[in-house]
Design a protein around this motif. Structure first.
Motif, PDB file in Angstrom:
ATOM      1  N   ARG A  58      40.553  28.195  16.318  1.00  0.00           N
ATOM      2  CA  ARG A  58      39.439  28.743  17.090  1.00  0.00           C
ATOM      3  C   ARG A  58      38.091  28.103  16.794  1.00  0.00           C
ATOM      4  O   ARG A  58      37.169  28.223  17.600  1.00  0.00           O
ATOM      5  N   ALA A  59      37.955  27.478  15.648  1.00  0.00           N
ATOM      6  CA  ALA A  59      36.636  26.970  15.265  1.00  0.00           C
ATOM      7  C   ALA A  59      36.778  25.802  14.311  1.00  0.00           C
ATOM      8  O   ALA A  59      37.840  25.583  13.713  1.00  0.00           O
ATOM      9  N   LEU A  60      35.690  25.054  14.172  1.00  0.00           N
ATOM     10  CA  LEU A  60      35.619  23.943  13.228  1.00  0.00           C
ATOM     11  C   LEU A  60      34.315  24.045  12.453  1.00  0.00           C
ATOM     12  O   LEU A  60      33.254  24.299  13.033  1.00  0.00           O
ATOM     13  N   VAL A  61      34.403  23.855  11.140  1.00  0.00           N
ATOM     14  CA  VAL A  61      33.234  23.897  10.256  1.00  0.00           C
ATOM     15  C   VAL A  61      32.817  22.476   9.901  1.00  0.00           C
ATOM     16  O   VAL A  61      33.656  21.649   9.534  1.00  0.00           O
ATOM     17  N   VAL A  62      31.524  22.208  10.005  1.00  0.00           N
ATOM     18  CA  VAL A  62      30.934  20.963   9.512  1.00  0.00           C
ATOM     19  C   VAL A  62      29.857  21.336   8.502  1.00  0.00           C
ATOM     20  O   VAL A  62      29.017  22.202   8.780  1.00  0.00           O
ATOM     21  N   ILE A  63      29.899  20.713   7.325  1.00  0.00           N
ATOM     22  CA  ILE A  63      28.871  20.917   6.302  1.00  0.00           C
ATOM     23  C   ILE A  63      28.084  19.617   6.194  1.00  0.00           C
ATOM     24  O   ILE A  63      28.606  18.602   5.735  1.00  0.00           O
ATOM     25  N   ASN A  64      26.846  19.635   6.631  1.00  0.00           N
ATOM     26  CA  ASN A  64      26.046  18.412   6.688  1.00  0.00           C
ATOM     27  C   ASN A  64      24.579  18.713   6.382  1.00  0.00           C
ATOM     28  O   ASN A  64      23.954  19.486   7.106  1.00  0.00           O
ATOM     29  N   PRO A  65      24.056  18.082   5.312  1.00  0.00           N
ATOM     30  CA  PRO A  65      24.692  17.267   4.285  1.00  0.00           C
ATOM     31  C   PRO A  65      25.791  18.024   3.536  1.00  0.00           C
ATOM     32  O   PRO A  65      25.806  19.243   3.520  1.00  0.00           O
ATOM     33  N   GLY A  66      26.685  17.247   2.919  1.00  0.00           N
ATOM     34  CA  GLY A  66      27.935  17.807   2.436  1.00  0.00           C
ATOM     35  C   GLY A  66      27.872  18.449   1.064  1.00  0.00           C
ATOM     36  O   GLY A  66      27.206  17.958   0.162  1.00  0.00           O
ATOM     37  N   ASN A  67      28.587  19.535   0.929  1.00  0.00           N
ATOM     38  CA  ASN A  67      28.838  20.206  -0.344  1.00  0.00           C
ATOM     39  C   ASN A  67      30.348  20.370  -0.464  1.00  0.00           C
ATOM     40  O   ASN A  67      30.948  21.035   0.382  1.00  0.00           O
ATOM     41  N   PRO A  68      30.992  19.724  -1.447  1.00  0.00           N
ATOM     42  CA  PRO A  68      30.442  19.112  -2.663  1.00  0.00           C
ATOM     43  C   PRO A  68      30.188  17.614  -2.581  1.00  0.00           C
ATOM     44  O   PRO A  68      29.791  17.005  -3.565  1.00  0.00           O
ATOM     45  N   SER A  69      30.421  16.997  -1.431  1.00  0.00           N
ATOM     46  CA  SER A  69      30.512  15.540  -1.366  1.00  0.00           C
ATOM     47  C   SER A  69      29.172  14.825  -1.483  1.00  0.00           C
ATOM     48  O   SER A  69      29.120  13.664  -1.884  1.00  0.00           O
ATOM     49  N   GLY A  70      28.063  15.482  -1.096  1.00  0.00           N
ATOM     50  CA  GLY A  70      26.770  14.813  -1.108  1.00  0.00           C
ATOM     51  C   GLY A  70      26.602  13.799   0.005  1.00  0.00           C
ATOM     52  O   GLY A  70      25.680  12.980  -0.020  1.00  0.00           O
ATOM     53  N   LEU A  74      31.845  25.515  17.100  1.00  0.00           N
ATOM     54  CA  LEU A  74      31.397  24.653  16.007  1.00  0.00           C
ATOM     55  C   LEU A  74      30.475  25.451  15.091  1.00  0.00           C
ATOM     56  O   LEU A  74      29.442  25.965  15.525  1.00  0.00           O
ATOM     57  N   LEU A  75      30.853  25.553  13.823  1.00  0.00           N
ATOM     58  CA  LEU A  75      30.032  26.212  12.809  1.00  0.00           C
ATOM     59  C   LEU A  75      29.358  25.121  11.988  1.00  0.00           C
ATOM     60  O   LEU A  75      30.022  24.399  11.239  1.00  0.00           O
ATOM     61  N   ALA A  76      28.045  24.988  12.142  1.00  0.00           N
ATOM     62  CA  ALA A  76      27.291  23.906  11.509  1.00  0.00           C
ATOM     63  C   ALA A  76      26.527  24.447  10.308  1.00  0.00           C
ATOM     64  O   ALA A  76      25.514  25.133  10.460  1.00  0.00           O
ATOM     65  N   ASP A  77      27.035  24.151   9.121  1.00  0.00           N
ATOM     66  CA  ASP A  77      26.393  24.543   7.870  1.00  0.00           C
ATOM     67  C   ASP A  77      25.381  23.455   7.523  1.00  0.00           C
ATOM     68  O   ASP A  77      25.740  22.384   7.036  1.00  0.00           O
ATOM     69  N   GLU A  78      24.101  23.740   7.768  1.00  0.00           N
ATOM     70  CA  GLU A  78      23.052  22.733   7.628  1.00  0.00           C
ATOM     71  C   GLU A  78      22.001  23.148   6.602  1.00  0.00           C
ATOM     72  O   GLU A  78      20.818  22.832   6.726  1.00  0.00           O
ATOM     73  N   VAL A  79      22.445  23.840   5.546  1.00  0.00           N
ATOM     74  CA  VAL A  79      21.495  24.397   4.580  1.00  0.00           C
ATOM     75  C   VAL A  79      20.819  23.322   3.733  1.00  0.00           C
ATOM     76  O   VAL A  79      19.772  23.571   3.126  1.00  0.00           O
ATOM     77  N   TYR A  80      21.393  22.105   3.685  1.00  0.00           N
ATOM     78  CA  TYR A  80      20.792  21.026   2.891  1.00  0.00           C
ATOM     79  C   TYR A  80      20.032  20.029   3.766  1.00  0.00           C
ATOM     80  O   TYR A  80      19.829  18.880   3.368  1.00  0.00           O
ATOM     81  N   GLN A  81      19.590  20.448   4.939  1.00  0.00           N
ATOM     82  CA  GLN A  81      19.001  19.501   5.878  1.00  0.00           C
ATOM     83  C   GLN A  81      17.735  18.833   5.355  1.00  0.00           C
ATOM     84  O   GLN A  81      17.379  17.734   5.785  1.00  0.00           O
ATOM     85  N   GLU A  82      17.026  19.451   4.417  1.00  0.00           N
ATOM     86  CA  GLU A  82      15.856  18.807   3.805  1.00  0.00           C
ATOM     87  C   GLU A  82      16.236  17.925   2.623  1.00  0.00           C
ATOM     88  O   GLU A  82      15.399  17.160   2.137  1.00  0.00           O
ATOM     89  N   ASN A  83      17.465  18.048   2.148  1.00  0.00           N
ATOM     90  CA  ASN A  83      17.907  17.303   0.964  1.00  0.00           C
ATOM     91  C   ASN A  83      18.636  16.033   1.380  1.00  0.00           C
ATOM     92  O   ASN A  83      19.849  15.910   1.223  1.00  0.00           O
ATOM     93  N   VAL A  84      17.902  15.085   1.926  1.00  0.00           N
ATOM     94  CA  VAL A  84      18.455  13.788   2.313  1.00  0.00           C
ATOM     95  C   VAL A  84      17.674  12.720   1.567  1.00  0.00           C
ATOM     96  O   VAL A  84      16.448  12.657   1.666  1.00  0.00           O
ATOM     97  N   TYR A  85      18.396  11.873   0.803  1.00  0.00           N
ATOM     98  CA  TYR A  85      17.752  10.900  -0.076  1.00  0.00           C
ATOM     99  C   TYR A  85      18.039   9.457   0.323  1.00  0.00           C
ATOM    100  O   TYR A  85      17.495   8.535  -0.272  1.00  0.00           O
ATOM    101  N   SER A  86      18.897   9.263   1.303  1.00  0.00           N
ATOM    102  CA  SER A  86      19.277   7.913   1.705  1.00  0.00           C
ATOM    103  C   SER A  86      18.114   7.207   2.394  1.00  0.00           C
ATOM    104  O   SER A  86      17.372   7.812   3.176  1.00  0.00           O
ATOM    105  N   ASN A  87      17.963   5.917   2.105  1.00  0.00           N
ATOM    106  CA  ASN A  87      16.961   5.101   2.789  1.00  0.00           C
ATOM    107  C   ASN A  87      17.497   4.516   4.092  1.00  0.00           C
ATOM    108  O   ASN A  87      16.752   3.889   4.843  1.00  0.00           O
TER     109      ASN A  87
END
Length: 477
Positions: free
Chosen positions: A190-202, A224-237
């Protein structure tokens, strides 16, 4: 812990994303000032003659505005079940701005929540109708999903992220996992979860990844369940690995029902996204603030969700206040604007710096392999374990990486989470593949480690891990 029994004088808690407790994120001054003024009775706070000597004028003005929006009842009273209307408007404005102004957000589609967790649990409760209801979740996954789905007697349908490609999401793997569940096992997915940025993967998913996700969900009529709690935690250039919301990705693919963008004729997407005050650069875990936004959800379904919320009192008032302060800070020209932005930048820079300390340090240990932490607050290294250690773990009835993590704790005081804690038991032999038959996957051993301790403690921890791993391998050689 004491020196009489253990060879260390303190425990380094690198197992949980608790920013303020570990010192990795310093409390932001301005939100705390406003919160204090809202909590205080007027005569002790906003109306006190000495308030202007202790608080900047913009914090006093914001507190007065919030008190008015709380109908003069203060922070100790119940609010509307979905949250204070003005605070939900703040969230809607934040989402609209975040997504480039091209996708408007409606405050009526916003529910303020106790962190992201209560919203996630409520949506899963609404989705899982019977023991045959399935939800696709990433592997490795944040255990709230597998635990809640299991508690509700639903089915976890794991899809594997591709570690060798920076924990990327593989569209063929999504299809393989879905077909395995639906065709071979008869699960009602019934649904799909995306964790972005990823926990635990980073990891941070690319725009192409997200386009594939929204198309996949639209094709198979999945929420679509979009877990976006780390959206401010992006360190990639890298431009490729910057945060893009699932809502923006759906808009770009013409999958929002009210969008004028019609790139294709696929059905509109049903989307629920989550955000929280617990992470980012604010790190206010204990406030239990957050929100979820419903996009493309039928009105009758929203009414049923509202009934669930009304029964549960979904969000405390202080959490709502902190959520509003997170998404709407001081404006340019306000007395606190520059200092607030400097504090946020300092927190972000310290997280980025420590992510590199841990990633580079662990990756330099022979026998370790660690993908860069492009986002979130964790590194997730893989390590080779001696065959005798694996045999010893099986003899004790624990996973090999649990044996290793316990040894690390007992000998160094460093507390981490074994990677097996982020697995699904019935997925342990499943690999990233194409749409052919499932093939065995080599067992992965490792752990999740936060980079929330201070710089010196992080450097110390990496060195201790190196020495411990060498001794551990020697012991089981």
């Amino acid at each position: 812990a004491g020196r009489a029994k253990y060879p260390f004088d303190r425990i380094l808690f690198a197992n949980i994303g608790n920013p303020h407790a570990l010192g990795g994120v310093q409390p932001l001054t301005w939100p705390r000032q406003v919160m204090a003024l809202v909590d205080l009775p007027d005569e002790c706070g906003v109306d006190n003659a000495q308030a202007q000597q202790m608080f900047p004028p913009d914090s006093i003005a914001r507190a007065k505005d919030m008190k008015q929006q709380l109908d003069g009842h203060g922070s100790g009273a119940y609010t509307h079940s979905k949250g204070v209307q003005a605070f939900r408007q703040d969230v809607a404005n934040f989402i609209t701005t975040r997504d480039g102004g091209v996708v408007p957000s409606n405050p009526d589609d916003i529910f303020l929540t106790n962190g992201a967790s209560s919203g996630i649990e409520m949506i899963l409760k609404a989705l899982i109708a019977n023991p045959n209801s399935g939800v696709m979740i990433p592997v490795p996954q944040y255990p709230i999903y597998s635990a809640t789905i299991t508690l509700l007697q639903g089915k976890c349908v794991g899809y594997r992220l591709d570690e060798e490609n920076g924990w990327a999401l593989n569209a063929k793997e999504l299809e393989r996992s879905y077909q395995e569940a639906v065709v071979r096992q008869g699960i009602d997915v019934r649904a799909l979860v995306v964790i972005n940025p990823g926990n635990p993967s980073g990891s941070v998913l690319t725009r192409q990844n997200l386009h594939e996700v929204v198309q996949f969900c639209s094709k198979h009529n999945l929420v679509l369940l979009a877990d976006e709690v780390y959206q401010e935690n992006v360190y990639s250039n890298s431009i490729e690995h910057q945060f893009i919301s699932c809502k923006r990705a759906a808009y770009e693919m013409g999958l929002l029902g009210d969008s004028s963008n019609t790139m294709n004729s696929q059905p509109s997407l049903e989307l629920v996204s989550f955000h929280s005050t617990s992470k980012g650069v604010i790190g206010e875990c204990g406030r239990r603030g957050g929100y979820m936004e419903l996009v493309g959800i039928d009105g009758a379904v929203k009414e049923e969700l509202y009934k669930l919320v009304a029964c549960a009192s979904l969000c405390g008032t202080n959490g709502q206040i902190m959520t509003s302060l997170m998404v709407r800070g001081p404006k340019p020209g306000d007395a606190s604007y520059e200092s607030h932005e400097q504090e946020k930048q300092s927190n972000w820079e310290s997280l980025k710096r420590r992510s590199e300390i841990v990633y580079q340090g662990l990756n330099a240990i022979p026998g370790f392999s660690c993908q860069p932490a492009m986002g979130a607050m964790y590194c997730f290294p893989k390590l080779d374990l001696p065959p005798k250690a694996i045999q010893a773990a099986h003899a004790q009835g624990v996973t090999p990486d649990t044996l290793y993590a316990l040894s690390l704790l007992e000998r160094t005081g460093i507390c981490v989470v074994p990677s097996s804690g982020f697995e699904l038991q019935d997925q342990s032999q499943q690999g990233v593949g194409d749409d052919s038959d499932i093939h065995p996957r080599k067992a992965r051993y490792g752990f999740r480690m936060t980079f929330l301790l201070n710089d010196n403690e992080m450097t110390e921890a990496v060195q201790k891990i190196r020495l411990h791993y060498e001794a551990f391998c020697q012991e089981y050689s």
